[in-house]
Design a protein around this motif. Structure first.
Motif, PDB file in Angstrom:
ATOM      1  N   GLY A  16       0.776  -1.231   0.000  1.00 28.54           N
ATOM      2  CA  GLY A  16       0.000   0.000   0.000  1.00 28.54           C
ATOM      3  C   GLY A  16       0.805   1.277   0.000  1.00 28.54           C
ATOM      4  N   HIS A  48       3.185   4.263  -1.940  1.00 25.39           N
ATOM      5  CA  HIS A  48       3.607   4.890  -3.188  1.00 25.39           C
ATOM      6  C   HIS A  48       5.119   4.681  -3.314  1.00 25.39           C
ATOM      7  N   ARG A  72      -1.724   0.664 -10.657  1.00 28.37           N
ATOM      8  CA  ARG A  72      -3.135   0.984 -10.884  1.00 28.37           C
ATOM      9  C   ARG A  72      -4.040   0.040 -10.098  1.00 28.37           C
ATOM     10  N   ALA A  73      -3.659  -1.227 -10.048  1.00 31.57           N
ATOM     11  CA  ALA A  73      -4.448  -2.183  -9.280  1.00 31.57           C
ATOM     12  C   ALA A  73      -4.451  -1.835  -7.787  1.00 31.57           C
ATOM     13  N   ALA A  74      -3.322  -1.295  -7.314  1.00 28.26           N
ATOM     14  CA  ALA A  74      -3.213  -0.948  -5.897  1.00 28.26           C
ATOM     15  C   ALA A  74      -3.750   0.447  -5.588  1.00 28.26           C
ATOM     16  N   GLY A  75      -4.037   1.238  -6.635  1.00 28.10           N
ATOM     17  CA  GLY A  75      -4.475   2.611  -6.412  1.00 28.10           C
ATOM     18  C   GLY A  75      -3.373   3.493  -5.877  1.00 28.10           C
ATOM     19  N   ARG A  76      -2.128   3.200  -6.267  1.00 25.97           N
ATOM     20  CA  ARG A  76      -0.975   3.943  -5.791  1.00 25.97           C
ATOM     21  C   ARG A  76      -0.178   4.511  -6.972  1.00 25.97           C
ATOM     22  N   GLY A  77       0.709   5.447  -6.676  1.00 23.01           N
ATOM     23  CA  GLY A  77       1.524   6.064  -7.704  1.00 23.01           C
ATOM     24  C   GLY A  77       2.964   5.595  -7.641  1.00 23.01           C
ATOM     25  N   ASP A  82       3.299  -0.397 -13.869  1.00 26.72           N
ATOM     26  CA  ASP A  82       2.131   0.460 -14.084  1.00 26.72           C
ATOM     27  C   ASP A  82       0.848  -0.301 -13.755  1.00 26.72           C
ATOM     28  N   ARG A 128      -0.802  10.756  -7.329  1.00 28.28           N
ATOM     29  CA  ARG A 128      -0.913  10.066  -8.601  1.00 28.28           C
ATOM     30  C   ARG A 128      -1.303   8.609  -8.427  1.00 28.28           C
ATOM     31  N   VAL A 129      -1.848   8.049  -9.503  1.00 33.18           N
ATOM     32  CA  VAL A 129      -2.126   6.616  -9.583  1.00 33.18           C
ATOM     33  C   VAL A 129      -1.503   6.106 -10.866  1.00 33.18           C
ATOM     34  N   GLY A 130      -0.805   4.980 -10.788  1.00 28.60           N
ATOM     35  CA  GLY A 130      -0.123   4.439 -11.949  1.00 28.60           C
ATOM     36  C   GLY A 130       1.297   4.961 -12.055  1.00 28.60           C
TER      37      GLY A 130
END
Length: 269
Positions: free
Chosen positions: A91, A93, A114-119, A110, A256-258
């Motif tokens: 979890g 970034h 995106r799956a984790a909702g993190r940047g 990437d 950011r996400v991704g």
């Protein structure tokens, strides 16, 4: 509330400077620091400053047991991909300053981010002037057909090309026009002397030199009839140029996400 940072590769060239800078920043907090060789020692002392009350741990897995927001990785090419995926799974970034990742690695990162909702912010070079090299070279590529990339580093650098050169070549390949030079695979003699080809979507030749006296240099050479343009970045022996950009990325990655490749998207505005 301070942004809680984990530094992996805390006793490396950039890692030590990051420890010092994080300790001095009012909006940042060193949550944990990773170094297998110096585990148990105080991170601040190892960085050459006052004790911080944060003991170095021997693995990222151990560091991730401590609450944190962002993992900064300056480790090694053979470890960085696993570190990024472990941090995302926990979890966090991630800011990636370690070079050696390829396009397939970045695609997987990437997707995981995106799956984790993190940047994740990954840059071959977090120096502001190296970022400007990329920006200026991309502008030149829109006007001049022929360009090749040369990167220079010390003989001990373990990856080739450098992350700076790879990132530059990949960006150039997306905007450049077809070259007028013969494709390397059509040449006689030793085609490998034309360098490595980064070929998606438009081929770029990259040449790596590994010699004493270089820290890290990278240049884009553009050729047109009767004229030539060279855009070059040279780094000195201090990690200072990379610290400000890395901490800028740490502050922005939580928005950011991704995956974000390069520092330049963070400099807009």
């Amino acid at each position: 509330m301070s942004l809680r940072i984990v530094v992996a590769g805390a006793t490396g060239w950039v890692g030590r400077a990051l420890i010092t800078a994080i300790a001095a920043a009012p909006d940042l907090e060193l949550a944990a620091a990773v170094s297998r060789a110096r585990a148990g020692e105080d991170a601040g002392t190892v960085a050459g400053g006052a004790p911080l009350g944060v003991a170095l741990v021997g693995s990222l897995e151990e560091a991730l047991t401590v609450p944190s927001d962002v993992v900064i990785d300056y480790t090694a090419p053979d470890a960085v991909a696993a570190h990024v995926h472990a941090a995302l799974a926990a979890g966090r970034h991630v800011v990636v300053g370690t070079s050696g990742l390829g396009s397939a690695d970045y695609g997987a990162i990437d997707a995981a981010a995106r799956a984790a909702g993190r940047g994740v912010v990954a840059a071959g070079n977090f120096s502001i002037t190296a970022t400007l090299l990329k920006r200026f070279a991309l502008e030149a590529a829109r006007w001049v057909d022929d360009v090749e990339v040369i990167d220079y580093a010390s003989p001990r650098k373990p990856d080739t090309p450098s992350g700076t050169a790879r990132e530059l070549a990949e960006a150039l390949s997306e905007v450049r026009r077809p070259a007028t030079s013969l494709p390397p695979e059509t040449l006689a003699g030793l085609p490998a002397t034309r360098g490595a080809t980064i070929a998606e979507p438009t081929p770029i030749q990259v040449h790596s030199l590994r010699l004493p006296s270089f820290v890290l240099s990278c240049e884009a050479i553009f050729g047109a009839p009767d004229e030539r343009l060279v855009i070059r970045h040279d780094a000195g022996s201090s990690p200072t140029p990379y610290v400000a950009g890395t901490l800028l990325a740490a502050r922005r990655v939580v928005e950011r996400v991704g995956l974000t490749r390069g520092l330049d998207p963070l400099l807009v505005g």
